[in-house]
Design a protein around this motif. Structure first.
Motif, PDB file in Angstrom:
ATOM      1  N   ALA A 270       1.381  -1.672  -0.265  1.00  0.00           N
ATOM      2  CA  ALA A 270       0.283   0.132  -0.081  1.00  0.00           C
ATOM      3  C   ALA A 270       0.998   1.137   0.030  1.00  0.00           C
ATOM      4  O   ALA A 270       2.186   0.979   0.445  1.00  0.00           O
ATOM      5  CB  ALA A 270      -1.196   0.050   1.320  1.00  0.00           C
ATOM      6  N   TRP A 271       0.176   2.459  -0.421  1.00  0.00           N
ATOM      7  CA  TRP A 271       0.748   3.579  -0.335  1.00  0.00           C
ATOM      8  C   TRP A 271       0.832   3.853   0.808  1.00  0.00           C
ATOM      9  O   TRP A 271       0.182   3.911   2.137  1.00  0.00           O
ATOM     10  CB  TRP A 271       0.616   4.315  -1.330  1.00  0.00           C
ATOM     11  N   ALA A 272       2.160   4.705   1.882  1.00  0.00           N
ATOM     12  CA  ALA A 272       2.391   5.329   2.650  1.00  0.00           C
ATOM     13  C   ALA A 272       2.098   6.498   3.261  1.00  0.00           C
ATOM     14  O   ALA A 272       2.841   7.513   2.143  1.00  0.00           O
ATOM     15  CB  ALA A 272       3.493   5.455   3.449  1.00  0.00           C
ATOM     16  N   PHE A 273       1.378   7.418   3.642  1.00  0.00           N
ATOM     17  CA  PHE A 273       1.201   8.293   4.867  1.00  0.00           C
ATOM     18  C   PHE A 273       1.038   8.802   5.630  1.00  0.00           C
ATOM     19  O   PHE A 273       1.062   8.618   6.851  1.00  0.00           O
ATOM     20  CB  PHE A 273      -0.397   9.423   3.571  1.00  0.00           C
ATOM     21  N   SER A 274       1.797  10.230   5.940  1.00  0.00           N
ATOM     22  CA  SER A 274       2.375  10.930   7.377  1.00  0.00           C
ATOM     23  C   SER A 274       0.748  10.752   7.765  1.00  0.00           C
ATOM     24  O   SER A 274      -0.307  10.915   7.089  1.00  0.00           O
ATOM     25  CB  SER A 274       2.542  12.458   7.421  1.00  0.00           C
ATOM     26  N   LYS A 275       0.385  10.439   9.104  1.00  0.00           N
ATOM     27  CA  LYS A 275      -0.610  10.999  10.355  1.00  0.00           C
ATOM     28  C   LYS A 275      -0.844  12.162  10.474  1.00  0.00           C
ATOM     29  O   LYS A 275      -2.339  12.334  10.690  1.00  0.00           O
ATOM     30  CB  LYS A 275       0.172   9.901  11.680  1.00  0.00           C
ATOM     31  N   ASP A 276      -0.043  12.908  10.355  1.00  0.00           N
ATOM     32  CA  ASP A 276      -0.132  14.444  10.603  1.00  0.00           C
ATOM     33  C   ASP A 276      -0.175  15.177   9.467  1.00  0.00           C
ATOM     34  O   ASP A 276      -0.637  16.739   9.939  1.00  0.00           O
ATOM     35  CB  ASP A 276       1.031  15.114  11.432  1.00  0.00           C
ATOM     36  N   ALA A 277      -0.710  14.347   7.899  1.00  0.00           N
ATOM     37  CA  ALA A 277      -0.858  15.474   6.686  1.00  0.00           C
ATOM     38  C   ALA A 277      -2.132  15.635   6.691  1.00  0.00           C
ATOM     39  O   ALA A 277      -2.939  15.105   7.293  1.00  0.00           O
ATOM     40  CB  ALA A 277       0.236  15.020   5.768  1.00  0.00           C
ATOM     41  N   ASP A 278      -2.243  16.821   5.861  1.00  0.00           N
ATOM     42  CA  ASP A 278      -3.592  17.195   5.573  1.00  0.00           C
ATOM     43  C   ASP A 278      -4.579  15.978   4.913  1.00  0.00           C
ATOM     44  O   ASP A 278      -3.635  15.125   3.932  1.00  0.00           O
ATOM     45  CB  ASP A 278      -3.189  17.846   3.959  1.00  0.00           C
ATOM     46  N   PRO A 279      -5.731  15.229   5.026  1.00  0.00           N
ATOM     47  CA  PRO A 279      -6.235  13.844   5.111  1.00  0.00           C
ATOM     48  C   PRO A 279      -6.577  13.884   3.554  1.00  0.00           C
ATOM     49  O   PRO A 279      -6.927  12.835   2.781  1.00  0.00           O
ATOM     50  CB  PRO A 279      -7.096  14.297   5.981  1.00  0.00           C
ATOM     51  N   TYR A 280      -6.448  15.023   2.686  1.00  0.00           N
ATOM     52  CA  TYR A 280      -7.169  15.095   1.661  1.00  0.00           C
ATOM     53  C   TYR A 280      -6.538  14.127   0.705  1.00  0.00           C
ATOM     54  O   TYR A 280      -7.178  13.216   0.536  1.00  0.00           O
ATOM     55  CB  TYR A 280      -7.516  16.526   0.948  1.00  0.00           C
ATOM     56  N   LEU A 281      -5.793  13.623  -0.053  1.00  0.00           N
ATOM     57  CA  LEU A 281      -4.778  13.108  -0.421  1.00  0.00           C
ATOM     58  C   LEU A 281      -5.104  11.366   0.166  1.00  0.00           C
ATOM     59  O   LEU A 281      -5.482  10.391  -0.862  1.00  0.00           O
ATOM     60  CB  LEU A 281      -3.715  12.867  -0.758  1.00  0.00           C
TER      61      LEU A 281
END
Length: 502
Positions: free
Chosen positions: A255-266
């Motif tokens: 899966a793709w990894a996102f920061s937990k603190d980033a803008d949730p839009y993407l």
């Protein structure tokens, strides 16, 4: 009076904290010792620019909606992101991310990680919007980042060199020279295994890809490698003396990894994106494009091909390159086609009357102006021209690599039968322009209920499916070991099967 070395050290320490520098310098230089004056002056000046606090961490990049650009971290890998022979970037992760950016209406920029274990920290620091790098979802990683919807299931596997005894269980790995990529999920799983087998040890290497370690395994430079099944499937075609000893733990999703603190839009958009491409078949077709052909050839087939690549191919390499000059088709693809047809035997003859290195029928040879089908130069040139004819018959809207894969199938089964398979695909609400879907309908041409409803009737439709898969594998191997040919005046810039160039 001269200044001693111990006094210089003390003065340096004081000067690093910028305390009365000029007074210190002039006080201890009253005898006019110019050398020590210069030394202390330089240290004092440098010390004034230092602070007690470390530099602040880099600021997170702007939200993608604000900047209009998605920044994606990836890996330079055959399973993720790489440049093909035509200078275009391809790879499963690349293709998925580009489709995603198009869906959300934003530009995209890729950042290639220098080390595998840099990927998660870079995501956490919000220096990229997410990582599309073939990352498996593990409990340890879920504490650091949040993952998109999964898109591919892989199995960690213990791989060994078949020149040596096959390990059957984890206990057999104790004392072995094991190598894994540093920062990978394999390290997590080995750490768990070590609780049961305290004597287990391994080396974490900073190479980016398990594929490189598998090559080392094939060269007897390491005893055991742990890698994901999709990587192993590809590597086995280049290293016939490696094999899977046993599966390591349960399968994991990528899966793709996102920061937990980033803008949730993407992040939210990515979940919708993967849900859609699973439903409409886009994901299946992309995975098939990169992995759909890797599990067909048996190990003896690969060994035989590698042997003839070294011993036989040099006789005909220039002929294949001349065929590229006249057609624009990568000479390695023409060579792969020739090997599938005859194993590069210019005297090959089948019971049905096809002959020569490219196994031309009498009608095809006449059409292409061939005087002697057993002349390898004539055969190779005609086979390449015939493949080009087949490719030019494929509707122009069909993009690569599907266009060339369909042309190869047509070379084998005939354009009429290919069109029949495309009609069957339409009837079944599949994509008639996708090789992935035509692999489903071509075999139906041998079944009465299907071939009786189309124009050209019966065909051994399973044969072109295997034919194309084998050629694709041979082409992959040639791309790895043989250099591309760049003629002085190429006919056109071909992208045939370009997504597999490394």
């Amino acid at each position: 009076m001269r200044i001693g070395i111990s006094h210089i050290r003390a003065t340096i320490i004081e000067n690093l904290f910028c305390r009365s520098k000029w007074q210190q310098i002039f006080k201890h230089n009253h005898k006019g010792n110019l050398f020590y004056f210069i030394v202390l002056f330089t240290l004092a000046f440098a010390g004034c620019n230092q602070t007690d606090t470390p530099p602040p961490p880099p600021k997170p990049i702007p939200a993608a909606q604000k900047s209009g650009e998605i920044v994606v971290m990836t890996r330079n890998s055959a399973t993720a992101y790489y440049e093909n022979a035509d200078g275009n970037f391809v790879g499963l992760e690349h293709d998925l991310a580009v489709l995603f950016a198009k869906e959300v209406g934003l530009k995209i920029r890729f950042v290639v990680a220098k080390k595998f274990d840099d990927i998660i920290p870079t995501v956490q620091a919000q220096q990229v919007h997410f990582a599309a790098a073939g990352l498996s979802i593990t409990p340890a990683r879920e504490k650091k980042v949040r993952f998109s919807g999964p898109y591919q299931l892989v199995q960690q596997q213990v791989v060994y060199n078949t020149d040596f005894p096959k390990p059957k269980a984890m206990k057999d790995l104790i004392g072995k020279n094991i190598e894994v990529v540093a920062g990978s999920s394999y390290v997590e799983r080995l750490s768990e295994a070590k609780k049961l087998f305290p004597a287990l040890s391994w080396k974490e290497t900073q190479v980016m890809e398990s594929e490189e370690l598998l090559d080392r395994l094939g060269a007897n430079k390491v005893e055991i490698v742990i890698a994901d099944s999709n990587i192993v499937d590809v590597a086995e075609n280049f290293n016939p003396n490696i094999a899977v000893a046993f599966n390591f733990g349960k399968p994991e999703y990528l899966a793709w990894a996102f920061s937990k603190d980033a803008d949730p839009y993407l992040y939210e958009k990515s979940k919708l994106f993967f849900k859609r491409i699973k439903k409409d078949g886009t994901l299946k077709r992309l995975i098939d494009r990169y992995y759909g052909h890797v599990d067909r050839l048996e190990r003896p087939d690969i060994v035989g091909f590698l042997d003839k690549m070294n011993k036989v191919l040099p006789r005909y390499r220039r002929m294949f390159q001349q065929a590229q000059e006249s057609t624009g088709i990568d000479w390695r693809l023409i060579a792969a086609l020739g090997y599938q047809e005859s194993h590069w035997d210019p005297l090959a003859t089948s019971p049905t009357g096809v002959r020569g290195l490219m196994m031309l029928t009498g009608d095809t040879a006449d059409r292409m102006g061939v005087k002697d089908r057993l002349d390898p130069k004539e055969s190779i040139a005609a086979g390449a021209e015939y493949l080009l004819d087949m490719r030019e018959m494929i509707p122009g809207r069909i993009s690569e690599p599907d266009r060339t894969l369909l042309a190869l199938a047509s070379y084998n089964v005939g354009y009429g039968h290919l069109e029949d398979a495309r009609i069957l695909a339409q009837r079944q609400k599949l994509n008639p322009d996708s090789w992935s879907d035509l692999k489903t309908t071509l075999p139906l041409l041998s079944i009465t209920d299907y071939h009786s409803t189309v124009k050209h009737g019966y065909a051994r439709g399973g044969e072109p499916v295997l034919f194309v898969k084998n050629i694709h594998t041979y082409y992959d191997i040639l791309v790895k070991f043989e250099k591309p040919y760049k003629p002085m005046l190429p006919k056109f810039n071909s992208q045939l099967l370009a997504n597999k160039e490394r």
